[in-house]
Design an enzyme around this catalytic site. Structure first.
Site, mmCIF file in Angstrom:
data_model
loop_
_atom_site.group_PDB
_atom_site.id
_atom_site.type_symbol
_atom_site.label_atom_id
_atom_site.label_comp_id
_atom_site.label_asym_id
_atom_site.label_seq_id
_atom_site.Cartn_x
_atom_site.Cartn_y
_atom_site.Cartn_z
ATOM 1 N N ASP A 198 0.845 -1.193 0.000
ATOM 2 C CA ASP A 198 0.000 0.000 0.000
ATOM 3 C C ASP A 198 0.884 1.248 0.000
ATOM 4 O OD1 ASP A 198 -2.972 0.932 0.521
ATOM 5 O OD2 ASP A 198 -1.667 2.214 1.740
ATOM 6 N N ILE A 199 0.539 2.209 -0.856
ATOM 7 C CA ILE A 199 1.304 3.454 -0.932
ATOM 8 C C ILE A 199 0.993 4.300 0.303
ATOM 9 C CG2 ILE A 199 1.761 5.535 -2.287
ATOM 10 C CD1 ILE A 199 0.788 3.996 -4.756
ATOM 11 N N ASN A 206 -2.563 13.149 -3.833
ATOM 12 C CA ASN A 206 -3.696 13.641 -4.625
ATOM 13 C C ASN A 206 -4.070 15.065 -4.233
ATOM 14 O OD1 ASN A 206 -4.206 11.557 -6.402
ATOM 15 N ND2 ASN A 206 -5.594 10.475 -5.030
ATOM 16 N N ASP A 215 -2.224 9.313 -10.298
ATOM 17 C CA ASP A 215 -2.186 8.187 -11.232
ATOM 18 C C ASP A 215 -0.755 7.844 -11.629
ATOM 19 O OD1 ASP A 215 -4.908 7.983 -11.170
ATOM 20 O OD2 ASP A 215 -5.259 8.945 -13.114
ATOM 21 N N GLU A 242 -4.800 2.436 -4.174
ATOM 22 C CA GLU A 242 -3.337 2.470 -4.158
ATOM 23 C C GLU A 242 -2.753 1.203 -3.540
ATOM 24 O OE1 GLU A 242 -4.767 4.730 -0.451
ATOM 25 O OE2 GLU A 242 -5.415 4.395 -2.510
#
Length: 346
Positions: A198-199, A206, A215, A242
């Site tokens: 997971d980021i 964002n 993206d 993500e």
């Protein structure tokens, strides 16, 4: 009227009714003793032209058919074939090519005496050939359409199986392929490991740079995950948002941990361009690791859930960390402080 004349009339009537044009060649002298007059008339030649102008029948054959006709005649004359049969195109007076067929045999032959005459009939097969050509064209079109349809179906299957943004397998494909790997693990007793990636703090990316930048970050991390994939063995999928999942067949816990730690370092070193002015951003990932062994009683979905729980334990250590499901402090749990604090999100 004599019997011979009556039989001749009967023959002429039968040939006319059948659309057949009788011809005859003298094999001793080489002369044409009966011309295929009706055929020439059908091609548009007058009687005078037939007598004076159309002397060499081979001059009317389509160039692509001459060798075929000559071979068919030679095969029969030498006894290779019991009859002379051939299909060919003749040029009409107007220049059009018309399909005809020949059927003939050597006559007057005895066991020790070669035949003296080659007698046969010519008949028009143009309509049949046109239908055959039309059918062949339709079949060719159908073949081409089927090929294109197969390509479209393959493309649709690929679209249905892959994530549109990253090109990785999507969640549905992951669960289908993962279930198959689970069955292989149960059958052969090989370990099966899984990473949930997971980021970290993705919402902040964002919010700070916009969704297009987000993206780009997702794609960059996806490429880093895919770079760790063993071709034809591992499964790399975008699990949602993500979050990514990497399935590592025939991989035990320590090996999976090494893959996860290398991936964490690779992502930590990334710099993702997020603007036209050369601006870039650094991100990190947190990774949960779980391993399935034969007889553990877990299925693939439960394995994913265990790795997901390990992921949130990694998040709880401060992010940019790797955590192994059910790990003890001295045998697998690993953590490193986050390198980028953009604030907000997990």
């Amino acid at each position: 009227m004599g019997e011979v004349d009556l039989n001749k009339e009967r023959l002429e009537l039968a040939l006319e009714a059948a659309g057949l044009d009788l011809w005859e060649n003298d094999l001793i002298t080489g002369n044409v003793t009966r011309k295929a007059t009706k055929t020439f008339e059908e091609l548009g030649f007058t009687e005078d032209e037939i007598v004076s102008g159309v002397q060499d029948i081979y001059g009317l054959f389509h160039p692509d058919d001459i060798d075929t006709v000559r071979k068919a005649v030679a095969d029969h004359l030498t006894g290779v074939t019991p009859q002379y049969r051939c299909e060919f195109r003749l040029r009409s007076k107007s220049g059009e090519w018309v399909w005809f067929a020949n059927y003939g045999r050597i006559m007057d032959g005895h066991s020790a005496t070669p035949g003296k005459r080659l007698i046969g009939v010519t008949f028009n097969i143009h309509d049949r050939k046109c239908r055959e050509t039309e059918i062949a064209q339709i079949n060719q079109q159908l073949t081409e359409q089927n090929r294109l349809l197969q390509q479209l179906n393959t493309a649709l299957e690929r679209l249905a199986a892959n994530d549109s943004l990253t090109g990785l397998s999507n969640r549905r494909t992951l669960m289908e392929l993962g279930a198959k790997e689970y069955k292989r693990t149960e059958r052969f007793g090989h370990p099966l490991s899984l990473l949930v990636v997971d980021i970290d703090l993705f919402k902040a990316v964002n919010d700070a740079y916009g969704h297009l930048a987000g993206d780009r970050v997702i794609c960059a991390v996806a490429q880093a995950c895919a770079a760790r994939k063993r071709s034809g063995v591992d499964i790399v999928a975008r699990f949602g948002g993500e979050e990514f999942v990497i399935v590592l067949p025939e991989t035990d816990g320590p090996s999976a941990l090494r893959v996860a730690e290398t991936l964490r370092q690779d992502v930590e070193a990334l710099r993702v361009a997020v603007g036209d002015a050369g601006k870039d951003v650094a991100v990190t990932v947190s990774i949960g690791v779980a391993t399935l062994h034969k007889g553990s009683g877990l299925d693939f979905e439960e394995l994913v859930n265990r790795a997901d729980k390990a992921l949130y334990q990694a998040k709880g250590t401060g992010r940019n960390a790797v955590y192994v499901a059910d790990a003890q402090p001295d045998d697998g749990g690993m953590a490193a402080p986050t390198q980028l604090d953009l604030g907000g999100g997990i």
